[in-house]
Design an enzyme around this catalytic site. Structure first.
Site, PDB file in Angstrom:
ATOM      1  CB  VAL A   1      -0.953   0.038   1.221  1.00 17.79           C
ATOM      2  CG1 VAL A   1      -2.022  -1.014   1.089  1.00 17.79           C
ATOM      3  CG2 VAL A   1      -0.187  -0.096   2.529  1.00 17.79           C
ATOM      4  CE1 TYR A   2       3.846   1.292   4.216  1.00 19.82           C
ATOM      5  CE2 TYR A   2       6.071   0.648   3.666  1.00 19.82           C
ATOM      6  CZ  TYR A   2       5.061   0.767   4.584  1.00 19.82           C
ATOM      7  OH  TYR A   2       5.265   0.353   5.881  1.00 19.82           O
TER       8      TYR A   2
END
Length: 328
Positions: free
Chosen positions: A52-53
Site C-alpha cells: 500500500v505504500y
C-alpha cells in the site's frame, strides 16, 4: 555495519533496515535511487516496503532499482490494508493474500519475497486461515520467511501455537512501533519475542521525526510527517508534544553535543543497543547520510542509563503487581 540473524533463521540482515514508505510519495524515483545507492554502499541489505505504500509505487520503484542486485538484498513487503474498494481487497484472508502476493511480485519484478509480513492483526479472518496461506506460499517458493507487524503479545503467541500445532512455518520477525518516546512493547511484546526467538524490527524509530532534533517546545511544525498527521494517528504532534517527551529530547541533545553526534544518531543507536533493528524512514539523501551515522559505535552504559531512566514507561497492572510480588 554489523549483520544479525533474523529470528531463529539463518537469514542475515544488516543492523539497520531501509524503509521505503516515502518512495513514490515524498521521494521521487531519482531521489529514491540515490538513497538506495547510499544505503547499499554503506553495507545495508534489508529493504522494507508494503503493497500500500504510495499505492504500489514504492514496490514499483524498488522493482526497477533492484535489477542486478536482487540476490544480495533481503526484501520485505506486507499485506493487510485495502488496495481497492472491494471488501475482499483488505485483510489477510487466503483470497487477499494470494492476490496481494501475486501483485507484489509483479511490481517488485522478482520471483520471490524474502520476508512477507502480515501488516496488522485481522479481527475478521481466523489466524489459522492466514498462516495456512502463508505456509502455502513458502512451500511454493514465492515467499521464504514470514513475519508480523502491529500485533499484541497474546496475538503473537496465538500465531506461534497455531503454527506449531499445524506444522506451519513460524514467524521470525515482528515489526512494531518503538522509540525513546514509544516504549509500550516492552510490557508484553518484547518479552514474548525475546522468549520465542523472534527478531524485533522498529518502525517509527525517530517518533515520526520528533527525535530528529529539529522540533522545539511550543513550536508546532509546519512540515514533515508529524505536522500533517491526524490527531488519532500514532505519530501526530499532539501525541509527541508532551512535557516528558521534550525532557527526553533535551537529554538527547546533551548527549549528542558531548559525543559530536546528531540527536537522530543517538536515538537510533539506543534502539540498536536493545537488539532491535530500526527502520530508517528516509525522504532525502541528506537524511540517510545522517541516519547511517548511527552505526559503528556504541553509547556508554552511563548514557544508556540516562536515556532509559528519563524515557521509562509507567508501570501498569498486572506487570507492576507481578514485579512487586516477586521481589526477593
Amino acid at each position: 555495519m554489523k549483520y544479525v540473524n533474523l529470528g531463529k533463521s539463518g537469514l542475515k540482515v544488516s543492523e539497520v533496515s531501509l524503509g521505503t514508505m516515502t518512495f513514490g510519495r515524498e521521494a521521487d524515483e531519482k531521489e529514491a535511487n540515490k538513497i538506495l545507492e547510499y544505503y547499499f554502499d554503506n553495507g545495508g541489505n534489508f529493504i522494507d516496503t508494503a503493497n500500500v505504500y504510495a499505492e504500489g509505487k514504492s514496490e514499483e520503484i524498488l522493482g526497477r532499482a533492484l535489477r542486478g542486485k536482487r540476490n544480495n538484498i533481503v526484501l520485505a513487503t506486507k499485506v493487510f490494508f485495502p488496495t481497492g474498494k472491494d471488501f475482499n481487497e483488505k485483510g489477510v484472508s487466503r483470497n487477499n493474500i494470494l492476490r496481494a502476493v501475486e501483485n507484489s511480485l509483479k511490481r517488485l519484478q522478482t520471483d520471490y519475497i524474502d520476508l512477507y509480513q502480515i501488516h496488522c492483526w485481522d479481527y475478521f479472518t481466523p489466524i489459522e486461515e492466514t498462516l495456512s496461506a502463508l505456509d502455502y506460499l513458502i512451500n511454493k517458493g514465492y515467499v521464504r520467511y514470514i513475519g508480523i507487524s502491529n500485533f499484541s503479545g497474546w496475538q503473537i503467541e496465538k500465531a506461534l501455537k497455531v503454527s506449531e500445532v499445524n506444522r506451519y512455518e513460524k514467524i521470525i520477525s515482528a515489526q512494531m512501533q518503538y522509540s525513546l518516546v514509544v516504549r509500550d512493547i516492552e510490557m508484553e511484546v518484547m518479552p514474548v519475542c525475546n522468549a520465542e526467538g523472534i527478531s524485533l524490527v522498529a518502525w517509527g524509530p525517530l517518533g515520526g521525526g520528533f527525535l530528529s532534533g529539529k522540533y522545539k517546545a511550543g513550536e508546532k511544525p509546519k512540515e514533515g510527517r508529524i505536522a500533517v498527521a491526524e490527531n488519532d494517528w500514532e505519530e501526530s504532534w499532539d501525541k509527541r508534544a508532551t512535557e516528558k517527551n521534550f525532557k527526553i529530547l533535551e537529554k538527547l541533545e546533551g548527549i549528542a553535543k558531548a559525543r559530536n553526534k546528531t540527536v537522530a544518531q543517538i536515538s537510533l543507536n539506543w534502539i540498536i543497543s536493545r537488539n532491535v533493528i530500526p527502520i530508517l524512514g528516509i525522504r532525502t539523501l541528506k537524511q540517510i547520510e545522517d541516519n547511517m551515522g548511527a552505526v559503528g559505535w556504541e553509547l556508554t552504559q552511563d548514557e544508556l542509563n540516562e536515556l532509559n531512566s528519563i524515557s521509562e514507561p509507567e508501570e501498569r497492572y498486572p506487570y507492576r503487581f507481578i514485579k512487586s510480588a516477586n521481589k526477593r
